[in-house]
Enzyme design. Structure first.
Site, short mmCIF file in Angstrom:
data_model
loop_
_atom_site.label_atom_id
_atom_site.label_comp_id
_atom_site.label_asym_id
_atom_site.label_seq_id
_atom_site.Cartn_x
_atom_site.Cartn_y
_atom_site.Cartn_z
NE ARG A 107 8.40 10.25 -0.99
CZ ARG A 107 9.05 11.38 -1.26
NH1 ARG A 107 9.98 11.81 -0.42
NH2 ARG A 107 8.78 12.08 -2.34
CD GLN A 137 9.26 16.54 -8.56
OE1 GLN A 137 9.22 16.44 -7.34
NE2 GLN A 137 9.22 17.72 -9.19
#
Ligand code: CP
Length: 308
Positions: A107, A137
């Site tokens: 990330r 996601q």
């Protein structure tokens, strides 16, 4: 070697196989205590590096738990703790990590960091969010929709708010899974032109409707996200709130969607800003199923990357 960098750069059949695998693994675990391992252990003997240059609750914990359920081990690292935060190049970091671990999830801020990591790593790299996209996601979101309502193809999905990185991955999913995506939000926070071009090229042109009531009318799914993302300057907070307030998802707006419409938010939420608590905790909401499905979807993504 298969990276998982974005939804639009992954083969459509592979995306479908990932969703199906995620659902099968979830079903197989039904009723099992969360801390127990899966019956099969495809990641036995594998080490996964989880690198975070930004805060995370869901991504960090769901990846960590997912690896353990599949028999692997993890190292959770912050960019600041590594030499990455002190001038070592991404390319050198990728080469070094590849000598120690079997899979890297990162990330980070800039998409260029992710791409450089993938270019120079000898092991698969997974995008755990950049300023530009958040594919893990949206794989969980597609899984969640289909779990509740069946195939997402040809459904009407409406995004209300900021045309941000999470929206971008929804746009990619619209092209790959074949659903209609409407953006409703202020012109100043429109999505990138590149995503309009991508969806048009896939035969699923994005619709823009400035009036949130018109946009949501007939929707199968209404989605929103925080009004100030992690990479947005806090100095922009008041301006963004003023621009986005008309796009709040509340009960009055949800009444214009289909009676059985779902509501999603990737979380973390700022309750009663982008969505009211009445909607988040109401009958349309599947936000905690979405959060749970991060675990199952990412387990399937890791298996895809490792070919196990
Ligand atoms: N939705 C999401 O990515 O949550 P975290 O920032 O907590 O990982």
């Amino acid at each position: 070697m298969k990276h998982f960098l974005d939804i639009h750069t992954t083969d459509t059949d592979d995306l479908r196989a990932i969703i199906d695998s995620a659902q099968a693994m979830k079903t197989a675990r039904n009723g099992r205590p969360k801390g127990t391992k899966d019956d099969d252990q495809p990641l036995a003997g594998q080490m996964v590096a989880l690198i975070f240059e930004k805060p995370s609750t869901r991504t960090r914990i769901s990846f960590d738990v997912g690896v353990r359920q599949m028999g692997g081990e993890t190292m959770v690292l912050s960019g600041a703790d590594m030499q990455l935060g002190h001038g070592e190049t991404i390319a050198d970091t990728a080469r070094v990590l590849s000598r120690y671990v079997d899979l890297i999830m990162i990330r980070t801020f800039e998409e260029a960091t992710l791409l450089e990591m993938a270019e120079h790593a000898d092991v698969p790299v997974i995008n755990g969010l950049t300023n530009r996209t958040h594919p893990c996601q949206i794989m969980a979101d597609v899984m969640t929709f289909e779990e509740h309502r069946g195939p997402i193809a040809d459904k009407k999905v409406v995004w209300s708010g900021d045309g941000n990185n999470v929206f971008a991955s929804f746009a990619h999913a619209a092209g790959q899974f074949g659903f209609d995506l409407t953006f409703t939000g202020p012109e100043t926070l429109d999505p990138e032109k590149a995503w309009f071009d991508y969806c048009a090229g896939k035969g699923r042109p994005l619709t823009v409707e400035r009036d949130p009531v018109k946009a949501v009318t007939g929707a199968d799914l209404v989605v929103t996200d925080t009004w100030v993302s992690m990479h947005d300057p806090q100095s922009a907070r008041e301006r963004r709130h003023n621009q986005l307030r008309p796009y709040q998802v509340n009960e009055a707006l949800m009444k214009h969607a289909k009676d059985d419409a779902l509501f999603m938010h990737c979380l973390p939420a700022h309750r009663d800003d982008e969505a009211t608590s009445a909607v988040m905790d109401g009958s349309h909401s599947v936000i905690f199923d979405e959060a749970e499905n991060r675990l199952h979807a990412q387990k399937a993504i890791m298996r895809y990357c490792l070919g196990v």
